[in-house]
Design an enzyme around this catalytic site. Structure first.
Site, PDB file in Angstrom:
ATOM      1  N   ASP A   1      43.148  32.224  37.859  1.00  0.00           N
ATOM      2  CA  ASP A   1      42.399  33.181  38.313  1.00  0.00           C
ATOM      3  C   ASP A   1      41.572  33.824  37.036  1.00  0.00           C
ATOM      4  OD1 ASP A   1      41.408  35.786  38.906  1.00  0.00           O
ATOM      5  OD2 ASP A   1      43.295  36.642  39.653  1.00  0.00           O
TER       6      ASP A   1
ATOM      7  N   SER B   1      42.255  43.379  41.540  1.00  0.00           N
ATOM      8  CA  SER B   1      40.927  43.305  40.985  1.00  0.00           C
ATOM      9  C   SER B   1      40.295  44.303  40.481  1.00  0.00           C
ATOM     10  CB  SER B   1      40.028  42.611  42.231  1.00  0.00           C
ATOM     11  OG  SER B   1      38.764  42.103  41.651  1.00  0.00           O
TER      12      SER B   1
ATOM     13  N   HIS C   1      42.224  33.842  42.422  1.00  0.00           N
ATOM     14  CA  HIS C   1      41.892  35.245  42.269  1.00  0.00           C
ATOM     15  C   HIS C   1      41.984  35.776  43.828  1.00  0.00           C
ATOM     16  CE1 HIS C   1      40.774  39.260  41.049  1.00  0.00           C
ATOM     17  NE2 HIS C   1      39.825  39.251  41.933  1.00  0.00           N
TER      18      HIS C   1
END
Length: 199
Positions: free
Chosen positions: A125, A67, A181
């Protein structure tokens, strides 16, 4: 769970991508991602890296992140390669669920500096689609390794040797998910890190 969702909301805010700064090797990157990386770099990472390099000059350098950490890793790896702290042949780069970090010029710089570069993406995601392609000129660097499944051991994947490719996650822009995610290789990413990568 609240922290992760708050972080996602923060990363998903298009205003975070409005301001960019120049990258030393070419192009520009999100000021938010750059400042996050620079705080860690100046906070001791640079000294630790150079100390390790001097002690173990033949070691490989692996740079990774998830991320926001993926964007920070992207900037760090390109910076290290550009300044010659490690030759490109000794750097391997993997990120997971990385948002777009910089513009097309930065992507080209990253591609030229880091031939062993892989952005791993998980099925639906949403974060790798932020900001949207070409919003304020944002663009991914290559290569993408796309798992269009649950990522359990032995799962199939597609490797797209391009900055942006409809054959990988860019081909799926509908029905995106925060859950994909937060989970990579069948692990809750934050929980896995919190337990020291042993659970």
């Amino acid at each position: 769970m609240v922290i992760k969702l708050s972080l996602f909301r923060l990363e998903g805010d298009e205003s975070l991508f409005d301001s960019k700064v120049s990258f030393i090797g070419g192009g520009s990157v999100s000021e938010y991602f750059y400042n996050a990386w620079k705080a860690v770099w100046d906070g001791g990472m640079q000294d630790d890296l150079l100390s390790a390099k001097n002690s173990y000059p033949n070691y490989q350098l692996w740079v990774t992140g998830h991320s926001l950490g993926g964007s920070m890793a992207s900037i760090a790896a390109a910076y290290v390669a550009y300044l010659g702290y490690f030759p490109s042949s000794q750097i391997t780069f993997y990120t997971f669920g990385q948002p777009r970090t910089g513009d097309k010029s930065f992507a080209a710089t990253h591609d030229s500096l880091l031939p062993q570069s892989y952005r791993v993406t998980h099925s639906l995601d949403i974060v790798p689609h932020l900001p949207t392609e070409n919003f304020e000129s944002y663009y991914h660097h290559k290569n993408e390794v796309f798992y269009n499944n649950d990522m359990t051991p032995g799962s199939s994947y597609v490797e797209c040797d391009a900055d942006e490719s409809k054959s990988c996650s860019d081909g799926n822009l509908l029905d995106l998910s925060i859950n994909d995610h937060l989970h990579y290789f069948n692990k809750d990413v934050s929980g896995y890190g919190a337990c020291g990568c042993t659970c």
